[in-house]
Write an enzyme that holds these catalytic residues in place. Structure first.
Site, mmCIF file in Angstrom:
data_model
loop_
_atom_site.group_PDB
_atom_site.id
_atom_site.type_symbol
_atom_site.label_atom_id
_atom_site.label_comp_id
_atom_site.label_asym_id
_atom_site.label_seq_id
_atom_site.Cartn_x
_atom_site.Cartn_y
_atom_site.Cartn_z
ATOM 1 N NE ARG A 48 -0.424 1.685 3.544
ATOM 2 C CZ ARG A 48 0.568 2.281 3.834
ATOM 3 N NH1 ARG A 48 1.752 1.604 3.915
ATOM 4 N NH2 ARG A 48 0.809 3.797 3.593
ATOM 5 C CB ALA A 50 0.266 6.680 -4.339
ATOM 6 C CD GLN A 198 -3.480 2.194 6.083
ATOM 7 O OE1 GLN A 198 -4.417 3.004 6.106
ATOM 8 N NE2 GLN A 198 -3.377 1.666 4.796
ATOM 9 C CG ASP A 238 -2.892 7.738 -1.310
ATOM 10 O OD1 ASP A 238 -2.573 6.666 -1.558
ATOM 11 O OD2 ASP A 238 -2.898 8.287 -0.027
ATOM 12 C CG ASN A 248 -2.942 11.545 2.702
ATOM 13 O OD1 ASN A 248 -2.372 10.521 1.983
ATOM 14 N ND2 ASN A 248 -2.621 11.635 4.032
ATOM 15 C CE LYS A 249 -5.749 5.320 4.246
ATOM 16 N NZ LYS A 249 -6.493 4.228 3.906
#
Length: 342
Positions: A48, A50, A198, A238, A248-249
């Site tokens: 994981r 990008a 994460q 990302d 992003n996340k």
């Protein structure tokens, strides 16, 4: 840095990845020797981040071409890989880059050319992250000097943007590693990013490197910002748009809003390979929705589980790229990447 997140196996017939689904409890590697194995590793988040997704997909395409280098084989492999995860632009970009490189070649040469191209892509990502580390470290040193107060520089990050996500160095973590190695005192607040937590990957990375850090319950970041315990925020991305909006996340947008309210700078480390150069509209970015099972554990409860959100450019202080630091805008990016804005 201690290791890479993906390496070519001895003999050049496979790649070896770190299985991120097992961290931080166990460090194990997995051998990917087929297109299907590479696609599965991306889909299940064994890999994981990008940049790493893009490199893994490039190698996956090469592995697929070893089995079927025909035109239909090339198109099938590209389709299989691009369907694994929709948000990170590196995936489709890397697959397209390698496919365009090998399409004019005779079938007998395609697999070798794709493999070489994937290796070059991996090294380019490492070089970009190393450069982000240099530019970002200079920026962070300036912030520490401007603060004029004793104690370490306190950095809040979100999710994982270290070497695990980018082959080596990382994006948001690259400046932190560089400063730590130079002896600059700093401390990292690590936001955990539920439901897959994460932030634990970042905490594991920082611990392996000896960087002082504290894991933070994801919704506690606002309190840290309100109470003055954060000097700056630094996250990865990302898929930022060419206008500087940052995908992003999930949870990144909330932290940017809290940082703006608290008057804390919010920086985004954005390698050019992750930027959406084709358009400036963040509404056109596909937001991945993960399975409700990640949240409910099979219980009969409706759940909304998006993997990403978009932070408007007006909440971003600056972008840190491999060519330098710029405002989060088309004009800012054009100053560093004029050839991409044509």
């Amino acid at each position: 840095m201690p290791r890479r997140a993906i390496v070519e196996a001895d003999g050049g017939d496979a790649v070896v990845i770190v299985d991120q689904t097992l961290l931080p409890g166990r460090f194990e590697t997995v051998r990917l020797a087929t297109l299907e194995a590479a696609a599965e590793a991306i889909r299940t988040m064994r890999v994981r981040g990008a940049p790493l997704i893009g490199v893994t997909a490039a190698y996956g395409l090469a592995l697929g071409l070893r089995d079927d280098p025909s035109d239909p084989g090339l198109e099938r492999a590209s389709t299989v890989l691009c369907a694994t995860r929709p948000t990170a632009i590196n995936l489709a970009w890397a697959v397209s880059l390698i496919a365009d490189r090998v399409r004019p070649l005779p079938a007998s040469r395609r697999a070798a050319a794709a493999w070489a191209g994937a290796g070059e892509l991996a090294e380019a990502e490492v070089a970009a992250c190393e450069a982000i580390g240099r530019y970002g470290a200079a920026l962070l040193r300036e912030r520490l000097a401007a603060r004029g107060a004793p104690g370490p520089l306190n950095v809040l990050t979100h999710c994982n943007a270290g070497w695990l996500a980018t082959v080596d160095w990382g994006t948001a973590l690259a400046p932190i590693y560089r400063l730590h190695d130079e002896g600059v005192p700093l401390h990292v607040w690590v936001s955990e990013t539920r439901p897959r937590n994460q932030g634990f990957l970042t905490a594991w990375e920082l611990g392996e490197h000896g960087v002082p850090h504290t894991l933070v319950v994801d919704n506690a970041a606002g309190l840290l910002l309100q109470t003055g315990r954060v000097d700056l925020c630094l996250v990865g991305t990302d898929r930022p748009t060419r206008a500087g909006d940052v995908c992003n996340k999930i949870g990144t947008a909330l932290k940017a809003l809290a940082a703006r309210e608290a008057g804390v700078p919010f920086y985004v480390a954005a390698p050019s390979s992750s930027i959406e150069w084709r358009h400036a509209d963040p509404a056109r970015i596909p937001i991945e929705e993960r399975s409700a099972l990640e949240v409910t554990g099979g219980r009969p409860v409706a759940a909304f589980n998006p993997g990403f959100d978009v932070t408007p450019a007006r909440h971003v202080t600056a972008l840190i790229t491999e060519r330098g630091v710029c405002p989060p805008s088309e004009a800012g990016l054009a100053g560093l990447f004029p050839e991409r804005m044509a």
